[in-house]
Design a protein around this motif. Structure first.
Motif, PDB file in Angstrom:
ATOM      1  N   GLN A 191      -0.862  -7.449   2.871  1.00 33.84           N
ATOM      2  CA  GLN A 191      -1.588  -5.888   2.435  1.00 33.84           C
ATOM      3  C   GLN A 191      -0.801  -5.331   3.049  1.00 33.84           C
ATOM      4  O   GLN A 191      -0.289  -4.064   2.904  1.00 33.84           O
ATOM      5  N   GLN A 213       0.599  -2.140   1.542  1.00 33.65           N
ATOM      6  CA  GLN A 213       0.138  -0.527   1.973  1.00 33.65           C
ATOM      7  C   GLN A 213       1.123   0.368   1.553  1.00 33.65           C
ATOM      8  O   GLN A 213       1.520   1.791   1.280  1.00 33.65           O
ATOM      9  N   PRO A 262      -8.082   0.011   3.437  1.00 33.39           N
ATOM     10  CA  PRO A 262      -7.754  -1.651   3.258  1.00 33.39           C
ATOM     11  C   PRO A 262      -9.041  -1.749   2.686  1.00 33.39           C
ATOM     12  O   PRO A 262      -9.568  -1.320   2.137  1.00 33.39           O
TER      13      PRO A 262
END
Lengths: 408, 345
Positions: free
Chosen positions: A173, A177, A274
Motif C-alpha cells: 500500500q 501511495q 489510506p
C-alpha cells in the motif's frame, strides 16, 4: 483432542501449547468445530464490519455449514466498546481468550484493525489457532522489513507462524501511495499519523519508500486524536511548503477533522488517505471542496475488475441484504473461504489446529473471488494490485489500478 | 464566587518588597518570557498560534465557567458538565438538520437558524444541568463528599451513552458560517469567520454573566450562598433555588459553547465532552477554582499553550505540556493564578 488438551493447558499456563505439531492421533472424533470472528461492531466501523460478517456468513452458508465430516459453527464477537467507539484493547484480548479457551475453536477471523490483531495474535498463537484477517495491512504483523524492532517475532511466542491475511500488506500500500502521489504531481508531502500501530506503521513505510522514489517528505507528525481541531497543525503544514498531505490513520481518529482543517488553510493541497479512511462515514462527512482534493488508496478495486466469481458474489450479496456490499465484504467472504479450504485440505485432521495451519500455509495459486493468489511463507497474500479512489458526492469512486513499485 | 464582589478597601498593608512581588508573579513572567522567545524565533507563526489559541480558548472559557460556578457554590466537581456541553452541540446540529439548513441557504434563514440553534441549545443544556442537580446532587447535599462525586461521574457516563445512541458516528455540522474562510488580516494574521463568530457570541455572554453575578439581587444571593449557605438561609435566601440557578447559568454557557464548537470545528462526536471537560476543568483550576475571571483567563491561556505547543513540540506532546504547566502553577501557587474563591479559600 489436541484442542481439548490446549484448553486445559491454557489454564495451567500454556507451556506445552506448541506441542500439537505432531498431531498424531488426530481429533479422536470431534466433528463440531467453531470459527470465531472478531470485528468492531460499534462506532463508525459498524457498517463495514457488518458487511464483513455478512460476507463470512455467506461463504459458510455456501459450504452448507460443513467441511467434509466437520460441522462448522460461526460465532461473531465484537472487539469494540461503546465508550471507545472503536476497537478496544481490553475487549480484543477478551475475545481472543474466549476463542483460545474454547476447545472447538479451529480458526479465528479478525481483527479488522492491525492494532487489535497485535493484541489478539500472541494469545491465539500460544493456543495454536489459525488467525486470518480480512483487512489487516500493518507490515510488522508478518514481516521484519520496514517494521519495528522485534517484529514480527514478538507476535509469535510459540515460535510458529499462525497468522495470515487476504489483503496486500502495507509495504504494497505504501508503495502504491507513493506511486499515486507522484502520478498526481506531488513534489513534497507532509505526513500526519494517528500514532496507532496501523497508522504510524503505514506513515513510516510511506516516508521510507518516498525517499527511494524521489518524493520529498516535509515532516511526519503524530496527531493528538483527542484534540478539538488541527488548525495550528494545518498552518504548520502550510509553512513547510508541502504541496501534498498524507494522513496515515483511520476515520475514527479524527480523519474528517484532519482533512477539513488542513484543506481550509491549504485549499490547493492534494490530500491523500489510506484504506483506513476508505469508507462512507469518512467520505460522506467531507465538505465538497475537500472531497475534490481527496485521494484514497484502497485494496478493494472496481467491482468490474474482479474475476467473474466476484460478480456473482456482488449480485448475491445485493439480493440477500438489499444493498451493495461495503468494500471489505468480499475480503470477509474470501477469509472464510480460505479458512474452510484449509480445513478441507487438512483432510481427516481438519479438527487438528496445527494441521489446519499447515494446510493454510500450503495454499498456492488459489482461484478466488479476488483473483489468483498464493499464501507466502509469511502468511501474506501474493496479490498486489491497489485501487486508487476519488470522492464524488460523498461516495468513493474508483479511479484506477496502481501497480505498486516495491523495491526488492 | 467572590470574583465579582466589591473589592475590599485597601487597608494599610505592610509595604511589599520587590522580591515578594516577583515571587507572586513569577509564573506570569515565565510565561511571558516563553512567549517572547517563541515570537523572536518565528514572529508570524507565533502571532498565528496566539490568535488560534485565543479563539479556541474562548470555548474552553465558556465551559470552564460552568465548572467554576458550581464548584464555587457547592464545592462539587460537576463531572457531567462536559457532557452537558456535548448535548448542546448535538441539539444545535439536530436543529439545523431538521430545518434542512445548508451553507447554500439564503443568508436570513442561516442567521435565523443559528440564533434558534443557540437559544435552543442553551435552553436544552441548562434544563439538563438543572435536572442533573435535582436528581443526582441535591439528595446528597448532606452526604459525605465522595457520594456526589460518584454520582457526578455516573451522570457523565449516562449522558455519554445517550450521545452514543443519538449519534453513534462522528457527524459533521453544516458549515453555516464558512468557518475557516478569512475575514480580514491583522499584522499578516488571517482572522477567520470562526474567530469573529466565537468572539461575537462569547464576549456578550461573559460580560452578561459577570454583570449578573456582580450586580443583580440573584447574583448577590449566589455570592452569599457560596460564602456560607447557612448564614445565607438565615438571611432569607432560598438556597436551593440559588443552587438551581447556578446550574442553570452553567448549563446556558455550556449549551452556547456546544453550539459554537459545532460551527467552529465542523465535526461533533459523542465523546467530545470528555476531553473538552477535562481541558475546561484544568482551565478553571489554573485560574483558581471558584474565580470567574480566573476561569476565563485560564481558558484563554490553555488555548494559547495548546496551539504554541502544537507548533513547537508536536501535537502528540500537547496534553503533556499543558499538564506540566498546570503542575508548575499548582506547585508555586496552589490556589491558581487568580486565587481560589471558595468557602475555605
Amino acid at each position: 483432542m489436541t484442542a481439548l488438551a490446549l484448553g486445559v493447558a491454557a489454564c495451567g499456563g500454556g507451556s506445552d501449547s506448541g506441542s500439537s505439531g505432531g498431531g498424531g492421533g488426530g481429533g479422536g472424533g470431534r466433528t463440531s468445530l467453531t470459527i470465531y470472528s472478531s470485528l468492531p461492531l460499534q462506532g463508525d466501523s459498524r457498517p463495514q464490519s457488518e458487511a464483513v460478517v455478512n460476507g463470512e456468513k455467506m461463504a459458510l452458508e455456501e459450504a452448507g455449514g460443513k467441511v467434509g465430516n466437520f460441522t462448522i459453527k460461526y460465532v461473531s464477537l465484537d472487539d469494540a466498546t461503546a465508550a471507545a467507539g472503536k476497537w478496544d484493547p481490553g475487549q480484543t484480548s477478551s475475545d481472543a481468550r474466549k476463542a483460545a479457551q474454547d476447545a472447538s475453536t479451529i480458526v479465528y477471523l479478525g481483527e479488522f484493525n492491525s492494532g487489535a490483531s497485535a493484541i489478539s495474535l500472541p494469545i491465539l498463537n500460544e493456543a495454536g489457532v489459525l488467525q486470518v484477517s480480512p483487512s489487516n495491512t500493518y507490515v510488522g504483523l508478518t514481516r521484519a522489513e520496514g517494521a519495528d524492532k522485534g517484529e514480527p517475532d514478538k507476535y509469535y511466542p510459540s515460535g510458529k507462524r499462525t497468522f495470515g491475511r487476504v489483503v496486500p500488506a502495507d509495504h504494497i500500500q505504501a508503495a502504491a501511495q507513493v506511486t499515486y502521489q507522484k502520478d498526481e504531481g506531488c513534489k513534497k508531502t507532509y505526513i500526519l499519523n494517528d500514532k496507532e500501530v496501523y497508522g504510524k506503521g503505514l506513515a513510516d513505510q510511506v516516508a521510507s519508500i518516498a525517499k527511494t522514489q524521489g518524493l520529498a517528505i516535509a515532516g511526519n507528525d503524530g496527531i493528538d486524536t483527542k484534540a478539538a481541531n488541527f488548525r495550528t497543525l494545518a498552518s504548520k503544514v502550510k509553512s513547510s511548503g508541502a504541496d501534498c498531505m498524507f494522513f496515515g490513520g483511520i476515520t475514527q481518529n479524527k480523519g474528517v477533522q484532519v482533512f477539513t482543517d488542513v484543506s481550509a488553510v491549504n485549499p490547493d493541497m492534494k490530500l491523500f488517505g489510506p484504506d483506513g479512511v476508505a469508507e462512507s462515514p469518512f467520505t460522506s462527512k467531507l465538505k465538497p471542496s475537500v472531497q475534490k482534493m481527496t485521494y484514497v488508496t484502497n485494496p478493494t478495486l472496481d467491482p468490474k475488475l474482479y474475476p467473474p466469481a466476484a460478480q456473482d458474489f456482488f449480485a448475491k450479496y445485493k439480493e440477500k441484504f438489499g444493498k451493495d456490499p461495503e468494500p471489505y465484504a468480499i475480503y470477509g467472504y474470501e477469509a472464510m473461504k480460505v479458512a474452510l479450504l484449509a480445513i478441507q485440505n487438512a483432510g481427516d485432521k481438519g479438527n487438528d489446529r496445527q494441521a489446519v495451519i499447515d494446510a493454510f500455509f500450503k495454499i498456492k495459486d488459489r482461484d478466488s473471488v479476488l483473483g489468483k493468489y498464493s499464501i507466502d511463507e509469511n502468511g501474506d497474500t501474493t496479490l498486489s494490485d491497489y485501487g486508487a479512489d476519488r470522492v464524488q458526492d460523498g461516495k468513493l469512486v474508483f479511479d484506477k489500478v496502481i501497480k505498486a513499485q516495491t523495491q526488492g | 464566587m467572590e470574583a465579582a464582589s466589591i473589592p475590599e478597601t485597601p487597608s494599610a498593608q505592610p509595604r511589599r518588597r520587590f522580591g515578594d512581588v516577583l515571587a507572586d508573579n513569577i509564573l506570569w513572567v515565565l510565561m511571558l518570557i516563553a512567549l517572547v522567545i517563541f515570537f523572536a524565533k518565528d514572529p508570524q507563526q507565533t502571532l498565528d498560534d496566539v490568535k488560534t489559541g485565543l479563539s479556541n480558548g474562548l470555548i474552553w472559557a465558556l465551559i470552564a465557567l460552568g465548572y467554576t460556578l458550581v464548584y464555587g457554590i457547592i464545592e462539587l466537581i460537576n463531572f457531567a458538565h462536559g457532557e452537558v456541553f456535548m448535548i448542546g452541540s448535538f441539539v444545535s446540529v439536530s436543529i439545523w438538520q431538521t430545518l434542512n439548513i445548508t451553507p447554500d441557504s439564503a443568508i436570513l434563514p442561516i442567521i435565523g437558524s443559528i440564533l434558534i440553534g443557540l437559544i435552543v441549545a442553551m435552553l436544552a443544556s441548562s434544563t439538563l444541568n438543572v435536572m442533573i442537580e435535582r436528581v443526582a446532587y441535591k439528595p446528597l447535599r448532606t452526604a459525605p463528599r465522595l457520594a456526589p462525586l460518584i454520582t457526578a461521574i455516573g451522570m457523565s457516563f449516562i449522558l455519554q451513552n445517550v450521545g452514543l445512541l443519538w449519534r453513534p458516528q462522528p457527524d459533521s455540522s453544516p458549515d453555516l458560517i464558512g468557518s475557516q474562510n478569512d475575514y480580514f488580516h491583522v499584522f499578516g494574521v488571517a482572522i477567520e469567520h470562526s474567530d469573529v463568530f466565537a468572539v461575537i457570541v462569547t464576549v456578550p455572554l461573559l460580560v452578561g454573566l459577570l454583570w449578573f453575578v456582580g450586580q443583580t439581587r440573584y447574583g448577590k444571593a449566589m455570592r452569599a450562598t457560596a460564602q456560607d449557605p447557612d448564614a445565607a438561609r438565615l438571611m432569607g435566601i432560598n438556597v436551593d433555588r440559588t443552587i438551581s440557578l447556578t446550574f442553570l447559568l452553567g448549563g446556558l454557557l455550556a449549551g452556547a459553547a456546544g453550539m459554537i464548537y459545532a460551527l467552529y470545528n465542523g465535526t461533533i462526536q459523542f465523546n467530545q465532552g470528555f476531553t473538552a471537560g477535562l481541558i475546561a476543568f484544568t482551565a478553571a483550576v489554573m485560574g483558581g477554582i471558584g474565580n470567574l475571571k480566573g476561569a476565563v483567563v485560564g481558558g484563554l491561556i490553555i488555548g494559547v499553550i495548546q496551539s504554541i505547543s502544537d507548533t513547537h513540540f508536536g501535537q502528540v506532546w500537547t496534553p503533556a505540556v499543558v499538564f506540566a504547566i498546570l503542575i508548575l502553577i499548582m506547585v508555586f501557587k496552589p490556589s491558581g493564578l487568580f486565587g481560589e474563591e471558595t468557602r475555605e479559600g
